[in-house]
Write a protein that holds these residues in place. Structure first.
Motif, PDB file in Angstrom:
ATOM      1  N   PHE A 232       7.589 -45.502  40.476  1.00 21.13           N
ATOM      2  CA  PHE A 232       8.331 -46.688  40.559  1.00 21.13           C
ATOM      3  C   PHE A 232       7.805 -47.457  39.521  1.00 21.13           C
ATOM      4  O   PHE A 232       6.848 -47.439  38.976  1.00 21.13           O
ATOM      5  CB  PHE A 232       8.237 -47.375  41.916  1.00 21.13           C
ATOM      6  CG  PHE A 232       6.882 -47.732  42.552  1.00 21.13           C
ATOM      7  CD1 PHE A 232       6.285 -48.955  42.156  1.00 21.13           C
ATOM      8  CD2 PHE A 232       6.367 -46.482  43.118  1.00 21.13           C
ATOM      9  CE1 PHE A 232       5.057 -49.128  42.742  1.00 21.13           C
ATOM     10  CE2 PHE A 232       4.891 -46.772  43.666  1.00 21.13           C
ATOM     11  CZ  PHE A 232       4.335 -47.892  43.442  1.00 21.13           C
ATOM     12  N   ALA A 233       8.715 -48.605  39.342  1.00 20.57           N
ATOM     13  CA  ALA A 233       8.365 -49.641  38.172  1.00 20.57           C
ATOM     14  C   ALA A 233       7.966 -50.863  38.718  1.00 20.57           C
ATOM     15  O   ALA A 233       8.890 -51.955  39.254  1.00 20.57           O
ATOM     16  CB  ALA A 233       9.772 -49.811  37.291  1.00 20.57           C
TER      17      ALA A 233
ATOM     18  N   GLY B 245      12.837 -49.471  42.161  1.00 22.94           N
ATOM     19  CA  GLY B 245      13.388 -48.023  41.873  1.00 22.94           C
ATOM     20  C   GLY B 245      12.691 -46.843  41.913  1.00 22.94           C
ATOM     21  O   GLY B 245      12.346 -46.057  41.031  1.00 22.94           O
ATOM     22  N   LEU B 246      12.126 -46.426  43.147  1.00 26.16           N
ATOM     23  CA  LEU B 246      11.472 -45.288  43.395  1.00 26.16           C
ATOM     24  C   LEU B 246      12.361 -44.138  43.089  1.00 26.16           C
ATOM     25  O   LEU B 246      13.135 -43.840  43.549  1.00 26.16           O
ATOM     26  CB  LEU B 246      10.912 -45.105  44.789  1.00 26.16           C
ATOM     27  CG  LEU B 246      10.078 -44.275  45.255  1.00 26.16           C
ATOM     28  CD1 LEU B 246       8.851 -44.183  44.460  1.00 26.16           C
ATOM     29  CD2 LEU B 246       9.938 -44.175  46.618  1.00 26.16           C
ATOM     30  N   GLN B 247      11.660 -43.185  42.297  1.00 26.98           N
ATOM     31  CA  GLN B 247      12.375 -41.816  41.887  1.00 26.98           C
ATOM     32  C   GLN B 247      11.528 -41.046  42.530  1.00 26.98           C
ATOM     33  O   GLN B 247      10.417 -40.476  42.528  1.00 26.98           O
ATOM     34  CB  GLN B 247      12.241 -41.535  40.380  1.00 26.98           C
ATOM     35  CG  GLN B 247      12.696 -42.731  39.443  1.00 26.98           C
ATOM     36  CD  GLN B 247      12.620 -42.367  37.894  1.00 26.98           C
ATOM     37  OE1 GLN B 247      12.302 -41.243  37.455  1.00 26.98           O
ATOM     38  NE2 GLN B 247      13.023 -43.322  37.182  1.00 26.98           N
TER      39      GLN B 247
ATOM     40  N   VAL C 115       7.870 -46.056  58.340  1.00 23.47           N
ATOM     41  CA  VAL C 115       7.204 -45.935  57.298  1.00 23.47           C
ATOM     42  C   VAL C 115       8.240 -45.510  56.075  1.00 23.47           C
ATOM     43  O   VAL C 115       8.333 -46.194  54.992  1.00 23.47           O
ATOM     44  CB  VAL C 115       6.194 -44.382  57.202  1.00 23.47           C
ATOM     45  CG1 VAL C 115       5.943 -44.185  55.876  1.00 23.47           C
ATOM     46  CG2 VAL C 115       5.084 -44.842  58.200  1.00 23.47           C
ATOM     47  N   ALA C 116       9.388 -44.871  56.478  1.00 24.03           N
ATOM     48  CA  ALA C 116      10.506 -44.603  55.478  1.00 24.03           C
ATOM     49  C   ALA C 116      11.286 -45.928  55.161  1.00 24.03           C
ATOM     50  O   ALA C 116      11.622 -46.187  53.995  1.00 24.03           O
ATOM     51  CB  ALA C 116      11.405 -43.694  56.105  1.00 24.03           C
ATOM     52  N   TYR C 117      11.227 -46.850  56.127  1.00 23.20           N
ATOM     53  CA  TYR C 117      11.890 -48.274  55.876  1.00 23.20           C
ATOM     54  C   TYR C 117      11.228 -49.016  54.705  1.00 23.20           C
ATOM     55  O   TYR C 117      11.785 -49.332  53.709  1.00 23.20           O
ATOM     56  CB  TYR C 117      11.721 -49.225  57.099  1.00 23.20           C
ATOM     57  CG  TYR C 117      12.304 -50.502  56.648  1.00 23.20           C
ATOM     58  CD1 TYR C 117      13.594 -50.766  56.394  1.00 23.20           C
ATOM     59  CD2 TYR C 117      11.364 -51.649  56.613  1.00 23.20           C
ATOM     60  CE1 TYR C 117      13.928 -52.133  56.119  1.00 23.20           C
ATOM     61  CE2 TYR C 117      11.768 -52.807  56.317  1.00 23.20           C
ATOM     62  CZ  TYR C 117      12.816 -53.141  55.909  1.00 23.20           C
ATOM     63  OH  TYR C 117      13.118 -54.509  55.710  1.00 23.20           O
ATOM     64  N   TRP C 118       9.939 -48.930  54.736  1.00 24.51           N
ATOM     65  CA  TRP C 118       9.049 -49.489  53.729  1.00 24.51           C
ATOM     66  C   TRP C 118       9.179 -48.892  52.252  1.00 24.51           C
ATOM     67  O   TRP C 118       9.319 -49.516  51.435  1.00 24.51           O
ATOM     68  CB  TRP C 118       7.635 -49.532  54.050  1.00 24.51           C
ATOM     69  CG  TRP C 118       7.031 -50.329  55.049  1.00 24.51           C
ATOM     70  CD1 TRP C 118       6.505 -49.976  56.202  1.00 24.51           C
ATOM     71  CD2 TRP C 118       7.255 -51.672  55.105  1.00 24.51           C
ATOM     72  NE1 TRP C 118       6.099 -51.396  57.039  1.00 24.51           N
ATOM     73  CE2 TRP C 118       6.661 -52.483  56.381  1.00 24.51           C
ATOM     74  CE3 TRP C 118       7.776 -52.625  54.365  1.00 24.51           C
ATOM     75  CZ2 TRP C 118       6.710 -53.852  56.590  1.00 24.51           C
ATOM     76  CZ3 TRP C 118       7.901 -54.196  54.561  1.00 24.51           C
ATOM     77  CH2 TRP C 118       7.234 -54.812  55.639  1.00 24.51           C
ATOM     78  N   ILE C 119       9.319 -47.522  52.367  1.00 24.72           N
ATOM     79  CA  ILE C 119       9.395 -46.799  51.172  1.00 24.72           C
ATOM     80  C   ILE C 119      11.006 -47.070  50.734  1.00 24.72           C
ATOM     81  O   ILE C 119      11.065 -47.221  49.295  1.00 24.72           O
ATOM     82  CB  ILE C 119       9.363 -45.386  51.373  1.00 24.72           C
ATOM     83  CG1 ILE C 119       7.635 -44.851  51.996  1.00 24.72           C
ATOM     84  CG2 ILE C 119       9.495 -44.568  50.161  1.00 24.72           C
ATOM     85  CD1 ILE C 119       7.597 -43.689  52.381  1.00 24.72           C
ATOM     86  N   SER C 120      11.927 -47.044  51.522  1.00 27.24           N
ATOM     87  CA  SER C 120      13.438 -47.346  51.089  1.00 27.24           C
ATOM     88  C   SER C 120      13.413 -48.857  50.570  1.00 27.24           C
ATOM     89  O   SER C 120      14.148 -49.135  49.457  1.00 27.24           O
ATOM     90  CB  SER C 120      14.162 -47.158  52.258  1.00 27.24           C
ATOM     91  OG  SER C 120      15.269 -47.478  51.867  1.00 27.24           O
ATOM     92  N   LEU C 121      12.723 -49.935  50.812  1.00 31.33           N
ATOM     93  CA  LEU C 121      12.549 -51.227  50.472  1.00 31.33           C
ATOM     94  C   LEU C 121      12.024 -51.205  49.015  1.00 31.33           C
ATOM     95  O   LEU C 121      12.412 -51.843  47.881  1.00 31.33           O
ATOM     96  CB  LEU C 121      11.611 -51.982  51.318  1.00 31.33           C
ATOM     97  CG  LEU C 121      11.732 -53.329  51.382  1.00 31.33           C
ATOM     98  CD1 LEU C 121      13.240 -53.870  51.193  1.00 31.33           C
ATOM     99  CD2 LEU C 121      11.032 -54.270  52.294  1.00 31.33           C
ATOM    100  N   VAL C 122      10.956 -50.250  48.793  1.00 35.28           N
ATOM    101  CA  VAL C 122      10.481 -50.213  47.595  1.00 35.28           C
ATOM    102  C   VAL C 122      11.482 -49.592  46.535  1.00 35.28           C
ATOM    103  O   VAL C 122      11.640 -49.834  45.450  1.00 35.28           O
ATOM    104  CB  VAL C 122       8.973 -49.384  47.478  1.00 35.28           C
ATOM    105  CG1 VAL C 122       8.483 -49.170  46.045  1.00 35.28           C
ATOM    106  CG2 VAL C 122       7.930 -50.058  48.456  1.00 35.28           C
TER     107      VAL C 122
ATOM    108  N   LEU D 205       3.372 -44.158  48.944  1.00 32.64           N
ATOM    109  CA  LEU D 205       3.299 -44.759  47.703  1.00 32.64           C
ATOM    110  C   LEU D 205       2.145 -44.207  46.658  1.00 32.64           C
ATOM    111  O   LEU D 205       2.497 -44.148  45.383  1.00 32.64           O
ATOM    112  CB  LEU D 205       3.392 -46.406  47.712  1.00 32.64           C
ATOM    113  CG  LEU D 205       4.634 -46.501  48.402  1.00 32.64           C
ATOM    114  CD1 LEU D 205       4.326 -48.286  48.866  1.00 32.64           C
ATOM    115  CD2 LEU D 205       6.004 -46.526  47.597  1.00 32.64           C
ATOM    116  N   ALA D 206       0.987 -44.158  47.316  1.00 29.53           N
ATOM    117  CA  ALA D 206      -0.012 -43.726  46.446  1.00 29.53           C
ATOM    118  C   ALA D 206       0.181 -42.322  45.729  1.00 29.53           C
ATOM    119  O   ALA D 206      -0.276 -41.766  44.503  1.00 29.53           O
ATOM    120  CB  ALA D 206      -1.546 -43.882  47.326  1.00 29.53           C
TER     121      ALA D 206
END
Length: 400
Positions: free
Chosen positions: A126-127, A395-397, A383-390, A120-121
């Motif tokens: 994302f918004a 709305g992670l682009q 890790v991917a699950y957390w990112i998918s949740l974000v 994420l860093a």
């Protein structure tokens, strides 16, 4: 399976595995996670993340703000503490702290959230805001309560909060959760019976015998489950310790005997019932045999209740990675306890299980056992699950 997110974090896998094994080798009990918290804070700062230490004593919160306009904020929580269990794995990275080990996978939970923090860093498209909550003392020492008392959600406002826990013998690549009660309230009780004691050989008829009282009491406990708890409800009562008398003096009837155990339930009404009936049975049986009873019932964490909207979000996040067929959206409740329940009382959210997989023999040592070890192969998926949740929430682009 959507490989794009997993492939995106795979380059971190070797470093994250090293971090996980380092944490595993240096386990710390709840509210003593000084080294672990320092490692977490150092990694977050290394990746350019704002860090607040000392939240709830040893807790750490990292904050990542997205580049896109948006006011929504979510919390992602991992636990850091270990258990007072001597490790028997024989691994090269086994615990270097005698009598303490990571027997519940919190080393892996911390590592997976660190991996998400790094991603994420590096990908802030994302918004909104993500608060990365590294909690101390999940294992019965009040870490969630301490963070909440330290104004966690006032200082780091969250519209929703999420947790993730590994589950041995759930196949790797699968997830499981449910709406509503998912884990049980975990309470402790103890009863001390007192009588006169006496000579068990020559004058037992002149004594009041606490051993007879406790025998009737242990048997009567299960009548609470069978005859007081409604058949459509679930509850557990177990005796974990009995102490009284001396093996060096088997002819002496003890004047005092103590029992202690655990109580598990999902509803407030059943929880109240268990507390009341344990006390009633202990005192009534003691009185019937000329003894007395002192009863203590200590309420631990409440039942963990997943909120419907956030559970749907977490299911969608997992399904985006592994497909709907690999996500159990209505899994059976678990009678284990989890103090993330307190955070879910404060904020809407949901708790997800990630499959830990099995060893070559088709099984994996269970949690809280001396042979347990977190499966490093599932780190990228966690890790991917957390990112998918974000992505679902903010709305992670993703690029490329």
């Amino acid at each position: 399976m959507d490989r794009s997110l997993i492939d995106g974090v795979t380059p971190y896998h070797a470093e994250l595995t090293a971090i996980r094994r380092d944490i595993h080798a240096h386990p710390e009990m709840g509210m003593e996670e000084v080294r672990t918290a320092a490692l977490v804070a150092a990694k977050l700062r290394e990746w350019g993340i704002d860090v607040t230490e000392g939240v709830g004593k040893t807790g750490v919160v990292g904050t990542v703000k997205g580049k896109l306009p948006g006011q929504r904020a979510i919390g992602l929580r991992a636990d850091m503490d270990a258990l007072a269990i001597p490790e028997a794995t024989g691994l090269p990275y086994a615990s270097q702290n005698p009598g303490v080990m990571h027997a519940c996978g919190h080393d892996g939970h911390t590592t997976m959230l660190l991996g998400a923090a790094r991603y994420l860093a590096e990908h802030r498209d994302f918004a909104g805001t993500v608060h990365l909550i590294f909690q101390p003392a999940e294992e019965g020492r009040g870490g969630a309560r301490a963070m909440l008392a330290d104004r966690l959600f006032e200082r780091f406002p969250c519209d929703a909060v999420y947790g993730l826990h590994n589950k041995p013998n759930l196949p790797a690549g699968r997830f499981a959760t449910r709406t509503g009660p998912a884990l049980a309230a975990a309470d402790r009780w103890s009863v001390t019976f007192r009588g006169t004691g006496g000579h068990g050989g020559s004058t037992p008829h002149l004594a009041t015998d606490v051993t007879v009282v406790q025998a009737h009491f242990v048997l009567a406990l299960q009548t609470i489950i069978g005859r007081n708890v409604p058949a459509v409800e679930a509850a557990v009562l177990s005796v974990g310790a009995i102490a009284g008398g001396s093996f060096d003096s088997p002819n002496v009837m003890p004047a005092e005997l103590r029992l202690s155990g655990t109580a598990r339930s999902y509803s407030r009404a059943v929880r109240d019932l268990l507390e009341r009936r344990i006390g009633e049975l202990a005192k009534t049986l003691a009185q019937a045999h000329g003894c007395s009873a002192e009863v203590e019932y200590r309420r631990g964490v409440p039942a963990l209740v997943n909120h419907a909207e956030q559970t749907a979000v977490s299911v969608a996040a997992a399904a985006a990675l592994v497909g709907e067929a690999a996500v159990e959206a209505n899994a059976a409740p678990v009678t284990g306890g989890e103090d993330f329940a307190l955070m879910l009382e404060a904020k809407p959210g949901s708790f997800m299980f990630i499959g830990g997989g099995a060893g070559p023999d088709g099984r994996s040592p269970e949690l809280h056992t001396p042979h347990f070890d977190f499966n490093d192969d599932i780190i990228p998926l966690g890790v991917a699950y957390w990112i998918s949740l974000v992505d679902q929430e903010l709305g992670l682009q993703r690029q490329g």
